[in-house]
Design a protein around this motif. Structure first.
Motif, PDB file in Angstrom:
ATOM      1  N   PRO A  37       0.844  -1.222   0.022  1.00  0.00           N
ATOM      2  CA  PRO A  37      -0.027   0.006  -0.003  1.00  0.00           C
ATOM      3  C   PRO A  37       0.868   1.140  -0.225  1.00  0.00           C
ATOM      4  CG  PRO A  37      -0.982  -1.639   1.339  1.00  0.00           C
ATOM      5  CD  PRO A  37       0.531  -2.243   0.899  1.00  0.00           C
ATOM      6  N   ARG A  38       1.893   1.411   0.836  1.00  0.00           N
ATOM      7  CA  ARG A  38       2.846   2.385   0.708  1.00  0.00           C
ATOM      8  C   ARG A  38       3.638   2.700  -0.477  1.00  0.00           C
ATOM      9  NH1 ARG A  38       6.814   3.574   5.112  1.00  0.00           N
ATOM     10  NH2 ARG A  38       6.907   5.531   4.104  1.00  0.00           N
ATOM     11  N   VAL A  39       4.116   1.396  -1.111  1.00  0.00           N
ATOM     12  CA  VAL A  39       4.700   1.813  -2.106  1.00  0.00           C
ATOM     13  C   VAL A  39       3.851   2.090  -3.281  1.00  0.00           C
ATOM     14  CG1 VAL A  39       5.802   0.508  -4.233  1.00  0.00           C
ATOM     15  CG2 VAL A  39       6.563  -0.237  -1.951  1.00  0.00           C
ATOM     16  N   LEU A  40       2.639   1.562  -3.542  1.00  0.00           N
ATOM     17  CA  LEU A  40       1.665   2.127  -4.537  1.00  0.00           C
ATOM     18  C   LEU A  40       1.267   3.576  -4.192  1.00  0.00           C
ATOM     19  CD1 LEU A  40      -0.540  -1.071  -4.380  1.00  0.00           C
ATOM     20  CD2 LEU A  40       0.966  -0.300  -6.383  1.00  0.00           C
ATOM     21  N   ASN A  41       1.235   4.124  -2.983  1.00  0.00           N
ATOM     22  CA  ASN A  41       0.933   5.538  -2.873  1.00  0.00           C
ATOM     23  C   ASN A  41       1.937   6.283  -3.023  1.00  0.00           C
ATOM     24  OD1 ASN A  41      -1.791   4.848  -1.708  1.00  0.00           O
ATOM     25  ND2 ASN A  41      -0.951   4.776   0.342  1.00  0.00           N
ATOM     26  N   VAL A  42       3.298   5.873  -2.905  1.00  0.00           N
ATOM     27  CA  VAL A  42       4.355   6.777  -3.285  1.00  0.00           C
ATOM     28  C   VAL A  42       4.514   6.969  -4.724  1.00  0.00           C
ATOM     29  CG1 VAL A  42       7.054   6.906  -3.241  1.00  0.00           C
ATOM     30  CG2 VAL A  42       5.725   6.294  -1.273  1.00  0.00           C
ATOM     31  N   ALA A  43       4.257   5.733  -5.283  1.00  0.00           N
ATOM     32  CA  ALA A  43       4.099   5.832  -6.824  1.00  0.00           C
ATOM     33  C   ALA A  43       3.209   6.605  -7.459  1.00  0.00           C
ATOM     34  CB  ALA A  43       4.153   4.345  -7.384  1.00  0.00           C
ATOM     35  N   ALA A  44       1.832   6.625  -6.833  1.00  0.00           N
ATOM     36  CA  ALA A  44       0.783   7.247  -7.419  1.00  0.00           C
ATOM     37  C   ALA A  44       0.995   8.858  -7.270  1.00  0.00           C
ATOM     38  CB  ALA A  44      -0.614   6.696  -6.782  1.00  0.00           C
ATOM     39  N   GLU A  45       1.372   8.887  -6.334  1.00  0.00           N
ATOM     40  CA  GLU A  45       1.507  10.371  -6.029  1.00  0.00           C
ATOM     41  C   GLU A  45       2.534  11.087  -6.943  1.00  0.00           C
ATOM     42  OE1 GLU A  45       3.231  10.707  -1.835  1.00  0.00           O
ATOM     43  OE2 GLU A  45       1.186  10.147  -0.867  1.00  0.00           O
ATOM     44  N   ARG A  46       3.370  10.354  -7.425  1.00  0.00           N
ATOM     45  CA  ARG A  46       4.414  10.939  -8.204  1.00  0.00           C
ATOM     46  C   ARG A  46       4.342  10.248  -9.944  1.00  0.00           C
ATOM     47  NH1 ARG A  46       9.017  13.015  -5.679  1.00  0.00           N
ATOM     48  NH2 ARG A  46       9.633  13.676  -7.774  1.00  0.00           N
ATOM     49  N   GLY A  47       3.173   9.800 -10.173  1.00  0.00           N
ATOM     50  CA  GLY A  47       2.707   9.360 -11.498  1.00  0.00           C
ATOM     51  C   GLY A  47       3.741   8.335 -12.035  1.00  0.00           C
ATOM     52  N   ILE A  48       4.329   7.318 -11.080  1.00  0.00           N
ATOM     53  CA  ILE A  48       5.066   6.327 -11.836  1.00  0.00           C
ATOM     54  C   ILE A  48       4.424   4.991 -11.788  1.00  0.00           C
ATOM     55  CG2 ILE A  48       7.286   7.723 -11.449  1.00  0.00           C
ATOM     56  CD1 ILE A  48       7.832   5.790  -8.986  1.00  0.00           C
ATOM     57  N   ALA A  49       4.638   4.159 -12.692  1.00  0.00           N
ATOM     58  CA  ALA A  49       4.109   2.917 -12.724  1.00  0.00           C
ATOM     59  C   ALA A  49       4.842   1.795 -11.699  1.00  0.00           C
ATOM     60  CB  ALA A  49       4.152   2.328 -14.057  1.00  0.00           C
ATOM     61  N   VAL A  50       4.165   0.884 -11.181  1.00  0.00           N
ATOM     62  CA  VAL A  50       4.737  -0.075 -10.391  1.00  0.00           C
ATOM     63  C   VAL A  50       4.541  -1.539 -11.144  1.00  0.00           C
ATOM     64  CG1 VAL A  50       4.360  -1.379  -8.097  1.00  0.00           C
ATOM     65  CG2 VAL A  50       3.903   1.004  -8.309  1.00  0.00           C
ATOM     66  N   ILE A  51       5.702  -2.206 -11.192  1.00  0.00           N
ATOM     67  CA  ILE A  51       5.769  -3.433 -11.609  1.00  0.00           C
ATOM     68  C   ILE A  51       6.051  -4.491 -10.526  1.00  0.00           C
ATOM     69  CG2 ILE A  51       6.894  -5.196 -12.940  1.00  0.00           C
ATOM     70  CD1 ILE A  51       7.811  -2.884 -14.854  1.00  0.00           C
ATOM     71  N   GLU A  52       5.199  -5.296 -10.001  1.00  0.00           N
ATOM     72  CA  GLU A  52       5.363  -6.014  -8.809  1.00  0.00           C
ATOM     73  C   GLU A  52       6.116  -7.620  -9.435  1.00  0.00           C
ATOM     74  OE1 GLU A  52       3.106  -8.714  -5.356  1.00  0.00           O
ATOM     75  OE2 GLU A  52       1.881  -7.715  -7.012  1.00  0.00           O
ATOM     76  N   ASP A  53       7.294  -7.462  -8.899  1.00  0.00           N
ATOM     77  CA  ASP A  53       8.154  -8.810  -9.356  1.00  0.00           C
ATOM     78  C   ASP A  53       7.836  -9.897  -8.289  1.00  0.00           C
ATOM     79  OD1 ASP A  53      10.018 -10.867  -9.786  1.00  0.00           O
ATOM     80  OD2 ASP A  53      11.737  -9.689 -10.023  1.00  0.00           O
TER      81      ASP A  53
END
Length: 375
Positions: free
Chosen positions: A140-156
């Motif tokens: 949840p924190r990783v996704l929130n940080v990424a969303a705030e800055r508009g970057i995509a998350v790839i979950e490996d």
């Protein structure tokens, strides 16, 4: 030594896998070509909780395809945790982007959201959040940080099949998620991987890129761009389908093996095993031990000791920035100052035998050898 050697890893294979592969060998041709692959994709997507899945030759190819489909390229940066296998980071170079290594969270050995936040720049296009050794970062924190800055998350999720966090399975997070079915993994196809997403447009882009730039349903041999050729064979998919039908059995075995280790090493406060988190169920893909600094022994000495006892082990991953492959990024001295937790943990960690064929007696032997080596 008369005792047989204990291997690091090994799959669980039954007559069900053999029969399914034999059926594919006989029938998955002509009009039936791709049938087992499509069945495996559909079943795996449903099990993880995703809309779309694409079966591929490896997890590395899945990351490469994901980055390409997201439009990552020259001039971009992609953030990846310092402590992981190079396969998580190498595809960043394949697409011409630059990897940026960040520190880990000691609570789970995975990417630290605070370190991620500090590393984001105007050039950051994506973050690859690696689920290490069966555990998961604070998604949840990783996704929130990424969303705030508009970057995509790839979950490996290559190493975390069967883990879950907050009621969602590993691989259910981010724009894209990827898995490995290497021979050492809990579910194997020998080699192989899977890309998953809930984004239909991104999925269709992946289909085009993975098939030499041919759009699905378009004219034969009509290529819109120079692209890739990534596909899993029906023989591999048939094997994976049979393994998926046994998935709960395989996952329960992994957890049982870890419980044997936990009980066998419970009297050693100087040995820390895979960490648990309140909201996360660890899949314990690779049982991993970290020794306290007071033991004054590093992973190479530990591995040599186990080798003398006829036991295979593997070092905890080296920090990526310490590898010769990434020497051009500044070297380990600079990275160790920036990512101290990864550099503190790695020298003291090893992977213990974790194959699905292990018995309780095997684990007892490993634990006894561990104590002897440290004494």
């Amino acid at each position: 030594m008369n005792e047989s050697r204990i291997p690091l890893a090994g799959p669980s294979i039954t007559d069900a896998e053999v029969a399914r592969v034999a059926a594919a060998a006989r029938h998955a041709w002509g009009e039936h070509a791709g049938a087992f692959r499509r069945r495996f994709e559909s079943a795996f997507a449903a099990w993880v909780g995703r809309r779309y899945a694409l079966a591929l030759p490896s997890c590395t190819s899945a990351i490469h395809l994901a980055l390409a489909a997201l439009g990552v390229g020259a001039g971009d940066e992609v953030i990846v945790p310092e402590l992981t296998w190079i396969a998580s980071a190498a595809p960043i170079t394949y697409v011409g982007a630059a990897p940026v290594f960040v520190d880990i969270d000691p609570a789970n050995w995975c990417i630290c959201p605070d370190s991620l936040q500090r590393a984001i720049t105007a050039r950051t296009k994506a973050v690859i959040a690696v689920d290490l050794y069966g555990n998961m970062p604070d998604m949840p924190r990783v996704l929130n940080v990424a969303a705030e800055r508009g970057i995509a998350v790839i979950e490996d999720a290559a190493e975390a099949l069967g883990a879950d966090q907050g009621g969602r399975r590993a691989g259910a997070f981010g724009r894209v998620s990827v898995f490995s079915f290497h021979g050492s993994k809990t579910l194997t196809t020998g080699e192989g991987g899977m890309l998953l997403t809930d984004d239909e447009a991104l999925y269709r882009r992946c289909l085009t890129l993975a098939d030499h730039g041919r759009e699905p349903g378009d004219r034969w041999f009509w290529n819109h761009e120079v692209a890739l050729r990534y596909a899993m064979s029906d023989l591999q998919a048939a094997f994976g389908l049979a393994q998926l039908e046994r998935i709960e059995q395989l996952l329960n075995r992994k957890r049982r093996i870890f419980d044997w280790y936990r009980a066998g090493l419970a009297d050693r406060p100087d040995i820390t095993l895979n960490p648990d988190q309140a909201d996360t169920h660890n899949a314990y893909w690779m049982c991993t031990a970290v020794v306290d600094p007071s033991c004054a022994i590093d992973k190479r000495e530990l591995m040599s000791g186990f080798d003398r006892h006829g036991i295979d082990t593997r070092p905890m991953f080296h920090p990526l920035s310490s590898l010769p492959a990434y020497a051009h990024l500044g070297g380990p001295a600079l990275a160790a100052a920036r990512n101290p937790k990864a550099y503190h943990l790695s020298p003291r960690g090893i992977n213990l035998p974790s194959g699905l064929q292990l018995s309780a007696d095997d684990v007892s032997r490993v634990c006894a050898a561990f104590k002897t080596i440290l004494s």
